[in-house]
Motif scaffolding. Structure first.
Motif, mmCIF file in Angstrom:
data_model
loop_
_atom_site.group_PDB
_atom_site.id
_atom_site.type_symbol
_atom_site.label_atom_id
_atom_site.label_comp_id
_atom_site.label_asym_id
_atom_site.label_seq_id
_atom_site.Cartn_x
_atom_site.Cartn_y
_atom_site.Cartn_z
ATOM 1 N N GLN A 71 -28.745 67.119 -14.607
ATOM 2 C CA GLN A 71 -28.917 67.540 -16.000
ATOM 3 C C GLN A 71 -28.033 66.515 -16.860
ATOM 4 N N ALA A 72 -28.178 66.744 -18.027
ATOM 5 C CA ALA A 72 -27.227 65.941 -19.135
ATOM 6 C C ALA A 72 -25.895 66.169 -18.573
ATOM 7 N N GLY A 73 -25.208 64.994 -18.818
ATOM 8 C CA GLY A 73 -23.526 65.239 -18.194
ATOM 9 C C GLY A 73 -23.653 64.705 -16.715
ATOM 10 N N GLY A 74 -24.436 64.467 -16.070
ATOM 11 C CA GLY A 74 -24.508 64.241 -14.640
ATOM 12 C C GLY A 74 -24.426 62.864 -14.472
ATOM 13 N N CYS A 75 -23.997 62.426 -13.252
ATOM 14 C CA CYS A 75 -23.783 60.850 -13.314
ATOM 15 C C CYS A 75 -23.940 60.378 -11.823
ATOM 16 N N ILE A 76 -24.275 59.028 -12.000
ATOM 17 C CA ILE A 76 -24.663 58.306 -10.505
ATOM 18 C C ILE A 76 -23.556 57.507 -10.437
ATOM 19 N N LEU A 77 -22.886 57.158 -9.212
ATOM 20 C CA LEU A 77 -21.923 56.154 -8.895
ATOM 21 C C LEU A 77 -22.200 55.142 -7.906
ATOM 22 N N ASN A 78 -22.157 54.044 -7.890
ATOM 23 C CA ASN A 78 -22.704 53.044 -6.972
ATOM 24 C C ASN A 78 -21.437 52.346 -6.393
ATOM 25 N N ASN A 79 -21.421 52.092 -4.956
ATOM 26 C CA ASN A 79 -20.096 51.203 -4.362
ATOM 27 C C ASN A 79 -20.832 49.715 -4.253
ATOM 28 N N SER A 80 -20.197 49.014 -5.420
ATOM 29 C CA SER A 80 -20.484 47.604 -5.304
ATOM 30 C C SER A 80 -19.280 46.831 -4.467
#
Length: 291
Positions: free
Chosen positions: A173-182
Motif C-alpha cells: 500500500q502507499a507508505g510501503g517500501c522496497i529496499l535493495n542490497n547493492s
C-alpha cells in the motif's frame, strides 16, 4: 548499537568453506547485533520480508527489524536451514512473529510463492528487502565465466529482484517500501568479481528507476551499498589469502560487521525517519566513496 571496537578485527584467521557458507563455521563469529541492537519502535506493526535472511546482513536486518517492532519473514536456501532457524529464534525472542521459507529464488514461481506465503502468514506486507545474493571470485579472465556461473549470479542477484518486486507490488500500500542490497562493487569493482559487480551496478539503476515508477503510488524504493562485511559469503567465495586481509583496504582499515549495516536498512524502512527518502543508495563502506 554495535559491539566494542576491540571486537572488530582488522585481520582474520585463514579459513575457507563450501558455498553458501555457514555462520557457525566462521572465526570469529560475525556480530549481527544479537547483544547490542536496541530498538526504539520505529517499525512497530510493519510486516517485512527479507530474502537471504538466514545469515550475514540479512540476519542482522531481521534482528533489527524485529527489535524495532516488525514481524519478519525470511527466505533461505535449503542447505541454510540451521542458520535460518537461528535467525527466526532471534526474531521471536524479540516478541515478534518470525517465519522462514526454504527457496531458491532463481525462478519466478519460487519468488511468487514466498511472497504469497508471507502475505498469508503475516497478514500482508509493508517492506520487501531484496538481500539474497551470490558471488564467487575467479582466477581466470572473462573467458573463465561459464554460462552456468553467469546464469546463477544474474538470476540470484538481479532476476530475483525483479520477480520479487513484481510479486509484492499487488500487496504494498502507499507508505510501503522496497529496499535493495547493492555493494561497493557497483562503484569500485574488483576484477575477480566482474560478473557480481555488474549485477550490483544494475541494482543501483533499477533502484532509481523503480523509485521513479512507484513514487506516484506512495511506495519508496532505496538501496544500501555495503563495503566489505564479514559474512559467510567471504570464506565461502574468496581464497584464504584474501580472507585474512579482508577489509584492510578501506579508510577505516577493517571489514565491517553485519550489525553495522542493519541500521541503514532500518532508517530507510522507517516510515517516520525516511518518509521523503526514495531513489537513494546509502553507502556503508568503511570510508570508500559511493558516487
Amino acid at each position: 548499537m554495535s559491539t566494542d571496537q576491540a571486537e572488530r578485527p582488522s585481520e582474520f584467521p585463514p579459513q575457507q568453506q563450501e558455498p553458501p557458507g555457514s555462520t557457525a563455521a566462521m572465526t570469529p563469529t560475525p556480530d549481527h547485533g544479537e547483544r547490542s541492537y536496541r530498538g526504539s519502535g520505529r517499525m512497530t506493526g510493519l510486516r517485512t520480508l527479507i530474502t537471504g535472511g538466514d545469515s550475514g546482513i540479512g540476519r542482522a536486518v531481521a534482528i533489527a527489524f524485529a527489535r524495532e517492532g516488525a514481524d519478519v519473514a525470511i527466505t533461505h536456501l535449503p542447505e541454510e536451514a540451521d542458520d535460518a532457524e537461528s535467525t527466526v529464534a532471534l526474531v521471536t525472542e524479540a516478541g515478534r512473529r518470525g517465519v522462514a521459507y526454504a527457496a531458491d529464488l532463481r525462478t519466478q514461481e519460487a519468488c511468487a510463492d514466498v511472497v504469497n506465503r508471507a502475505v498469508s502468514e503475516l497478514g500482508g506486507l509493508d517492506v520487501l528487502v531484496n538481500n539474497a545474493g551470490y558471488q564467487m571470485a575467479r582466477e581466470g579472465g572473462i573467458e573463465s565465466i561459464s554460462p552456468q556461473r553467469l546464469d546463477r549470479i544474474m538470476k540470484t542477484n538481479l532476476y530475483a529482484l525483479f520477480w520479487m518486486t513484481q510479486a509484492v507490488l499487488p500487496h504494498l500500500q502507499a507508505g510501503g517500501c522496497i529496499l535493495n542490497n547493492s555493494s561497493i562493487q557497483a562503484y569500485d569493482p574488483s576484477v575477480s568479481l566482474l560478473d557480481y559487480a555488474a549485477t550490483k551496478a544494475a541494482i543501483n539503476n533499477a533502484t532509481v528507476n523503480l523509485a521513479a515508477e512507484l513514487g506516484p503510488r506512495g511506495i519508496r524504493v532505496n538501496a544500501v551499498a555495503p563495503g566489505p562485511i564479514w559474512t559467510p559469503l567471504q570464506p565461502a567465495t574468496q581464497p584464504e589469502e584474501k580472507v585474512t586481509k579482508f577489509g584492510q583496504d578501506t579508510p577505516l582499515g577493517r571489514a565491517g560487521q553485519p550489525a553495522e549495516v542493519a541500521p541503514a536498512f532500518v532508517f530507510l524502512a522507517s516510515p517516520g525517519d525516511a518518509s521523503y527518502v526514495s531513489g537513494t543508495v546509502l553507502g556503508v563502506t568503511g570510508g570508500k566513496p559511493v558516487f
